[in-house]
Write an enzyme that holds these catalytic residues in place. Structure first.
Site, PDB file in Angstrom:
ATOM      1  N   GLN A  23       0.823  -1.209   0.000  1.00  0.00           N
ATOM      2  CA  GLN A  23       0.000   0.000   0.000  1.00  0.00           C
ATOM      3  C   GLN A  23       0.858   1.260   0.000  1.00  0.00           C
ATOM      4  OE1 GLN A  23      -0.323  -2.548   2.392  1.00  0.00           O
ATOM      5  NE2 GLN A  23      -2.402  -2.547   3.172  1.00  0.00           N
ATOM      6  N   ASP A  64      -5.458   1.423  12.405  1.00  0.00           N
ATOM      7  CA  ASP A  64      -6.726   0.785  12.068  1.00  0.00           C
ATOM      8  C   ASP A  64      -7.652   0.771  13.273  1.00  0.00           C
ATOM      9  OD1 ASP A  64      -6.619  -0.663   9.203  1.00  0.00           O
ATOM     10  OD2 ASP A  64      -4.626  -0.511  10.071  1.00  0.00           O
ATOM     11  N   ASN A  74      -2.056  -1.260  13.919  1.00  0.00           N
ATOM     12  CA  ASN A  74      -1.841  -0.784  12.553  1.00  0.00           C
ATOM     13  C   ASN A  74      -1.178  -1.894  11.744  1.00  0.00           C
ATOM     14  OD1 ASN A  74      -2.019   1.412  10.647  1.00  0.00           O
ATOM     15  ND2 ASN A  74       0.192   1.648  10.809  1.00  0.00           N
ATOM     16  N   LYS A  75      -0.856  -1.601  10.504  1.00  0.00           N
ATOM     17  CA  LYS A  75      -0.224  -2.578   9.617  1.00  0.00           C
ATOM     18  C   LYS A  75       0.998  -3.201  10.289  1.00  0.00           C
ATOM     19  CE  LYS A  75      -3.113  -1.508   6.388  1.00  0.00           C
ATOM     20  NZ  LYS A  75      -4.128  -0.976   7.275  1.00  0.00           N
TER      21      LYS A  75
END
Length: 176
Positions: A23, A64, A74-75
């Protein structure tokens, strides 16, 4: 980042590729380029090195989910960035809309961590240089097992602050 750039503050964004879905390399880089923000896409594990050699002044990630206690999910790889930032005395901020705060969760240990399909790790997808068509290629020896945890949790003790539409707030139950 956009507000700082638009105000004329000199900046440069190091953009993690964000494996395995990339991403950062595709979406984040595209957004920054579209706004004219200087940036460089880097391999996911370069961030700590850049912090060590003084090429990073501040680390900002998204989230997130943030618990009511201030832990940030998060990621995958965000926790490692926070550890590197702490070790190098670099402020580590989490940028999020306040709607991302999950008031039902006390801390990050309560957040279920999704495991996605191994093919996201064993294969990569991109545009072929020869014909411009999208291609999928195998990266690993056929049959290799792969783990693919999608997220990790950064404990509030590593978060300098939360950047929200309401301003900067502390990553603690009291501040939230």
């Amino acid at each position: 980042v956009y507000a700082a750039f638009d105000a004329g503050i000199p900046l440069h964004v190091w953009v993690d590729e964000t494996r395995p879905r990339n991403q950062g390399a595709s979406l984040t880089a595209w957004e920054l380029k579209g706004h004219g923000v200087p940036h460089t896409v880097i391999a996911d594990n370069v961030g700590g090195h850049l912090m060590q050699v003084g090429s990073v002044d501040v680390c900002i990630t998204g989230a997130d989910r943030v618990t009511r206690g201030g832990d940030a999910c998060n990621k995958i790889g965000t926790y490692l960035k926070a550890l590197a930032a702490a070790d190098n005395r670099i402020p580590f901020y989490v940028a999020l809309p306040s709607s991302t705060i999950d008031w039902t969760m006390e801390d990050g240990a309560s957040i279920p961590i999704e495991q996605r399909g191994a093919e996201e790790v064993t294969y990569a997808e991109g545009l072929c240089a020869e014909d411009g068509k999208r291609r999928r290629v195998l990266l690993t020896p056929k049959g290799s097992a792969a783990g693919n945890w999608a997220f990790d949790v950064t404990p509030r003790r590593l978060v300098t602050g939360l950047l929200t539409e309401r301003g900067l707030i502390g990553a603690s139950p009291q501040a939230l």
